[in-house]
Structures are given as structure tokens and as C-alpha cells.
Write an enzyme that holds these catalytic residues in place. Structure first.
Site, mmCIF file in Angstrom:
data_model
loop_
_atom_site.group_PDB
_atom_site.id
_atom_site.type_symbol
_atom_site.label_atom_id
_atom_site.label_comp_id
_atom_site.label_asym_id
_atom_site.label_seq_id
_atom_site.Cartn_x
_atom_site.Cartn_y
_atom_site.Cartn_z
ATOM 1 N N SER A 23 -9.484 -11.310 -8.894
ATOM 2 C CA SER A 23 -8.555 -10.508 -8.079
ATOM 3 C C SER A 23 -7.564 -11.380 -7.311
ATOM 4 C CB SER A 23 -9.345 -9.639 -7.102
ATOM 5 O OG SER A 23 -10.244 -10.438 -6.347
ATOM 6 N N ASN A 110 -18.857 -8.318 0.130
ATOM 7 C CA ASN A 110 -18.652 -6.867 0.245
ATOM 8 C C ASN A 110 -18.182 -6.459 1.643
ATOM 9 O OD1 ASN A 110 -19.540 -6.930 -2.326
ATOM 10 N ND2 ASN A 110 -21.460 -5.835 -1.981
ATOM 11 N N THR A 155 19.404 28.863 2.497
ATOM 12 C CA THR A 155 18.093 29.214 1.927
ATOM 13 C C THR A 155 18.376 29.398 0.441
ATOM 14 O OG1 THR A 155 18.391 31.592 2.243
ATOM 15 C CG2 THR A 155 17.277 30.407 4.030
ATOM 16 N N HIS A 156 17.454 29.015 -0.394
ATOM 17 C CA HIS A 156 17.646 29.065 -1.862
ATOM 18 C C HIS A 156 18.893 28.282 -2.296
ATOM 19 C CE1 HIS A 156 14.791 32.474 -1.688
ATOM 20 N NE2 HIS A 156 15.515 32.846 -0.641
ATOM 21 N N SER A 277 29.936 2.487 -11.582
ATOM 22 C CA SER A 277 29.537 2.692 -12.973
ATOM 23 C C SER A 277 30.151 1.588 -13.816
ATOM 24 C CB SER A 277 30.035 4.057 -13.435
ATOM 25 O OG SER A 277 30.188 4.073 -14.839
ATOM 26 N N LYS A 283 33.777 6.054 -10.338
ATOM 27 C CA LYS A 283 32.477 6.463 -9.806
ATOM 28 C C LYS A 283 32.020 5.668 -8.582
ATOM 29 C CE LYS A 283 30.002 9.398 -11.626
ATOM 30 N NZ LYS A 283 28.957 9.288 -12.431
ATOM 31 N N ASN A 285 28.349 5.958 -6.815
ATOM 32 C CA ASN A 285 27.102 6.713 -6.981
ATOM 33 C C ASN A 285 26.104 6.500 -5.837
ATOM 34 O OD1 ASN A 285 27.960 7.681 -9.485
ATOM 35 N ND2 ASN A 285 27.216 5.845 -10.530
ATOM 36 N N GLU A 290 18.948 8.190 -4.672
ATOM 37 C CA GLU A 290 18.246 8.579 -5.907
ATOM 38 C C GLU A 290 16.978 7.742 -6.118
ATOM 39 O OE1 GLU A 290 21.178 8.353 -9.039
ATOM 40 O OE2 GLU A 290 22.441 9.827 -8.035
ATOM 41 N N TYR A 317 -21.375 -0.724 -2.703
ATOM 42 C CA TYR A 317 -20.215 -1.357 -3.327
ATOM 43 C C TYR A 317 -20.325 -1.328 -4.849
ATOM 44 C CZ TYR A 317 -16.759 -4.728 -4.835
ATOM 45 O OH TYR A 317 -15.701 -5.308 -5.476
ATOM 46 N N GLN A 322 -12.400 -2.701 -6.249
ATOM 47 C CA GLN A 322 -11.376 -3.739 -6.269
ATOM 48 C C GLN A 322 -10.011 -3.150 -6.639
ATOM 49 O OE1 GLN A 322 -12.256 -7.815 -7.658
ATOM 50 N NE2 GLN A 322 -10.968 -7.333 -9.399
ATOM 51 N N LYS A 325 -6.698 -2.195 -4.161
ATOM 52 C CA LYS A 325 -5.691 -3.052 -3.559
ATOM 53 C C LYS A 325 -4.287 -2.887 -4.125
ATOM 54 C CE LYS A 325 -9.350 -6.003 -2.355
ATOM 55 N NZ LYS A 325 -10.230 -5.032 -3.038
HETATM 56 N N1 ARG Z 1 -12.602 -8.932 -5.188
HETATM 57 C C1 ARG Z 1 -13.623 -8.074 -4.735
HETATM 58 C C2 ARG Z 1 -13.000 -6.727 -4.321
HETATM 59 O O1 ARG Z 1 -11.867 -6.710 -4.120
HETATM 60 C C3 ARG Z 1 -14.349 -8.662 -3.578
HETATM 61 C C4 ARG Z 1 -15.751 -8.180 -3.406
HETATM 62 C C5 ARG Z 1 -16.602 -8.756 -4.452
HETATM 63 N N2 ARG Z 1 -17.958 -8.313 -4.329
HETATM 64 C C6 ARG Z 1 -18.798 -8.311 -5.368
HETATM 65 N N3 ARG Z 1 -19.977 -7.863 -5.160
HETATM 66 N N4 ARG Z 1 -18.415 -8.687 -6.556
HETATM 67 O O2 ARG Z 1 -13.663 -5.728 -4.203
#
Ligand code: ARG
Length: 460
Positions: A23, A110, A155-156, A277, A283, A285, A290, A317, A322, A325
Site C-alpha cells: 500500500s 491494525n 420552477t421547472h 475552442s 467560443k 466555454n 462543467e 480487521y 486497505q 484509502k
Molecule cells: N496497509 C494496511 C491497511 O491499509 C495496514 C494494516 C495492515 N494490517 C495487517 N494486518 N495486514 O489496512
């Protein structure tokens, strides 16, 4: 491959497995929070008699050294480590030797990652609040400027009744105030420290979890070690609040796009916030509006992705988590960019008061006021509605507005009408007499502006 857990293995991890599992490519984003959490952890370990003060000082010095070197670009967060936790720990051991191996006493990755993510989300909520506050302050300034900028209310997407730009902006002010408050609520609800929960079942060391929590500015420690390592509710709540912000920005963007169109010309976006454009030289824009509208999809996607990832995960866990993130980071960065750009775009756009006012005058936006005139003269509302409907039809046939219809024609349909009907249905009059709190009349709007002024002054 640099990992923390080789002891019970007899074979090297397959390279593809290693890459799939790692990760570091994204959790490097919270290196600061990881180091901050570790400093609090060793401070607590020493205070609880688990480390000596000398060990604590050596570890903290090492951690601060890593932080400085990463920030100055001297130390690169290399992808040869599995995750940011391994990177920091391995570097610490390189720097200070065996004492570095004591850092992870009474801790699991964890509870460590649960802490890092909370610290990161908390910091980002603070930045998001600042950005929303800036947007609110900008809207507030614009409201003050446009108390008597008349425009049609829809409205609408059909013209309905005349309002003012201040009133229209005031609607968004309310939406973004709620968004701000949602961010505060999430912060308060999530602000409990998971560190000390271990892998799932706490630890046997006499950890002082209250101390860790207070060193990291949490309201207190979390109360269940399994929930602590498995809770991602706060990410989901944040993604939901961010989705709502994007929904508001997207609705506002849509209106700006319509207002900026050749047909409306209510506003003109500044050159610095428009694009051209490659083929059509004429143009200009509204790409920024958007794109803000378009990026809404990706923030909604993050919310649905994380909800789906978390669905059905047994306690405690699991590696699925993971996946929290990248969705969360991407949504936060997207929303921060969108709020900042949107604020710049609206504060630099030119408002075409004349076109707005002219548009408010046609389209029979005063028809309700003509009916109210009859009601004030004793005609039941349902009858008044029918009479004005006939008048509107007549005007459409003659291609004129209600203001231009001669009194004799009014009288043919209802004898109740007198000369003062023209004042009663004058567009400005229609707005100016609507002064119940929350309405577009100037007295009502000024009251709201005062309330908002105090609200903004009270924001932390
Ligand atoms: N990279 C892991 C995560 O984001 C960290 C925790 C890892 N824990 C484990 N038991 N493998 O969740």
C-alpha cells in the site's frame, strides 16, 4: 521487498503478490500522521514505564529526523517497503539501531493504520472547513451586493416569480452552511483515539490510552478494541458529506452554465476562468463549472465503493479495509480543488443586472401578484387564479405583458381591477413587498444577512 513479518515464512513472497498487497504507493500520503502517532505512542510508553526516558528521546529524535528528511526531499519514501509503517520503522532502526525495534511495543499495524487514517481525515476536515468557510464568506459578500439585483425565480426551469440575486445566492448559502456543520459533526463523532487496541484484542502492556488520546488531541480513547480497528464509518460519513457538497456545487454549476449561456447572458465568466475552442474562434466555454459538475460522479463513486467494500466484512480487521484509502484520498482532493476553483469562478464573474432585470419583467412572473390583488379586493383565490389565467392568455395572443394590457381589457374580465393594478404588479413591487423571513424582499434579506454575518463571525 521490505516487510515486517518474515519470521514464520520459509519462502519469499511472490513478486506479484507483494505488489498486489503493498500500500506504500498511496499510504505514503500520511507519513506525517504516522510519525505523529508514533511520537505520541512512545511518549505514552515511557510515561507508563514501558520504555525508559532515554529510549523515548532517542526514538523521537530519530522519528523527527525522518520527518525532516522526507520533507526536505533528502529521504525518499521508497516503494521497496510494503507500507508507510514499514518504511518509518525500518528507517528508524537504520538511524538509531536496536532501540528503534522497541517502537512497535504494544501496537499492531491494525490500530496504527486506524489511527493514521483518523489523523489524516481529521486534518483534511479542518482544511475542508476552511475552504467551505471561504466560499460562504464569498457568497455572503455577493449577497450584500445584490439585494436589489432583480431576476426571475424558476420552477421547472420556467419563469415563476421575480426574486433577487441575493435571495438566489442565499439558498446556496444555506446549503453550504449545512455542509459546514456536517463536517463539524463528523469531526466530533470520529474524534476518539483507536491506538492501544492492538491487532483486535488490546494488549497486555499497561498502556495509558487516555494519555495517548490527549497527546493527539482526541476527546478520549475508543471503547472497544475490535470496533476500533474495524471502524471506517467516519470515512463513509465524510464521503457522504463530500458527495452532498458536490451535489450542491453541481447544481450551482449547472445554473452558472445556464446563466452564462448566449440565450441568458445573466452572468459572464471571467476570461481567467473560461476556455476556448480549438476550432470555433468565437467560443468561450464554462469548462470549470462543467468539470465541477462532472467530478461529482467520481465523489459519489467513492462513497458507493467504500460502502460496498465494507459490506459483509466480519470483525475485526480484514485486508479489504486497505481499500478505504484511495477512494477517500481522491474524493477529498477532488472536493478541495472543486470548492477552491468554484469560489474563484463566482467571485470573478460579472453579473449583468440589466439582463437579469429585463428577464424578470417578462414571462408573467407577476401573475401571482395580479391574483393576490383580486384576493385583497375580496375575490376568492380560486376565482382570482382563473381570472388571471384568462388575462395571461389574452396577453399571449397580443404578445404583450400584463403591465402593457390596458385597464379596459382588465375590466372586461373582472370589474374589480382599478388603475392601481399596475403598481401592484410592477416587478420591483412584487419583490419588495415579500418581507416574511426567508423571502426575497429587501427587509427580509437584510435580516438574513445580519444573521449570516453573526454566523460567519462565530465559525472557528
Ligand atoms: N496497509 C494496511 C491497511 O491499509 C495496514 C494494516 C495492515 N494490517 C495487517 N494486518 N495486514 O489496512
Amino acid at each position: 521487498m521490505a516487510q515486517l513479518w518474515g519470521g514464520r515464512f520459509t519462502k519469499e513472497t511472490d513478486q506479484l503478490v507483494y505488489n498486489f498487497n503493498a500500500s506504500i504507493s498511496f499510504d505514503r500520503k500520511f507519513y506525517k500522521q504516522d510519525i505523529r502517532g508514533s511520537i505520541a505512542h512512545v511518549t505514552m510508553l515511557a510515561a507508563s514505564g514501558i520504555l525508559t526516558d532515554a529510549e523515548r528521546d532517542l526514538i523521537i529524535e530519530g522519528l523527527n529526523g525522518i520527518l525532516t528528511d522526507v520533507e526536505n526531499g533528502v529521504l525518499e519514501i521508497s516503494s521497496k517497503y510494503e507500507d508507510i509503517h514499514s518504511f518509518v520503522e525500518a528507517n528508524l532502526i537504520d538511524r538509531i539501531g536496536d532501540t528503534g525495534k522497541k517502537l512497535h511495543t504494544g501496537r499492531s499495524r491494525n490500530d496504527q493504520v486506524a489511527l493514521d487514517m483518523k489523523l489524516y481525515v481529521r486534518d483534511e476536515i479542518t482544511e475542508l472547513k476552511e475552504l467551505v468557510k471561504h466560499l460562504l464568506t464569498t457568497l455572503h459578500g455577493m449577497m450584500k451586493e445584490h439585494i436589489d439585483t432583480y431576476m426571475p425565480g424558476f420552477t421547472h426551469l420556467q419563469k415563476a416569480q421575480p426574486i433577487t440575486l441575493a435571495h438566489h445566492l442565499g439558498a446556496y448559502m444555506e446549503m453550504f452552511k449545512r455542509d459546514y456543520e456536517r463536517l463539524c459533526d463528523i469531526y466530533d463523532r470520529m474524534n476518539f483515539c483507536p491506538l492501544g487496541s492492538g491487532a483486535l484484542a488490546g494488549t497486555t502492556y499497561p498502556l495509558d490510552r487516555e494519555l495517548t488520546a490527549s497527546l493527539l488531541d482526541f476527546s478520549g480513547p475508543t471503547l472497544n478494541s475490535m470496533d476500533s480497528v474495524a471502524d471506517r464509518d467516519y470515512c463513509i460519513e465524510l464521503l457522504s458529506a463530500l458527495s452532498t457538497i458536490m451535489m450542491h456545487l453541481s447544481r450551482f454549476s449547472e445554473e452558472i452554465i445556464i446563466w452564462n449561456s448566449n440565450e441568458y447572458r445573466f452572468v459572464e465568466l471571467d476570461d481567467s476562468y473560461s476556455t476556448g475552442s480549438s476550432i470555433m474562434p468565437q467560443k468561450k466555454n464554462p469548462d470549470i463549472a462543467e468539470l465541477v459538475r462532472g467530478k461529482t460522479g467520481r465523489v459519489y463513486g467513492a462513497l458507493i465503493s467504500l460502502l460496498t467494500t465494507m459490506k459483509g466484512i466480519p470483525l475485526a480487521y480484514n485486508k479489504d479495509m486497505q481499500e478505504d484509502k484511495e477512494f477517500t484520498f481522491d474524493a477529498i482532493d477532488t472536493v478541495k480543488g472543486c470548492i477552491a476553483l468554484f469560489t474563484g469562478m463566482i467571485s470573478s464573474m460579472a453579473v449583468n443586472k440589466k439582463n437579469m432585470e429585463a428577464s424578470a419583467k417578462n414571462g408573467f412572473t407577476n401573475a401571482t401578484d395580479a391574483a393576490d390583488y383580486l384576493v385583497n379586493h375580496g375575490v376568492p383565490f380560486r376565482d382570482a387564479h382563473g381570472i388571471v389565467g384568462q388575462l395571461v392568455l389574452l396577453c399571449i395572443e397580443k404578445d404583450i405583458s400584463l403591465d402593457e394590457l390596458p385597464l379596459s381589457e382588465y375590466k372586461k374580465i373582472s370589474p374589480v381591477f382599478e388603475e392601481d393594478i399596475y403598481t401592484a404588479i410592477s416587478m420591483k413591487e412584487c419583490v419588495q413587498k415579500r418581507n416574511t423571513l426567508g423571502a426575497p424582499g429587501p427587509n427580509a434579506i437584510k435580516k438574513v444577512i445580519d444573521i449570516n454575518e453573526a454566523y460567519l463571525a462565530g465559525l472557528q
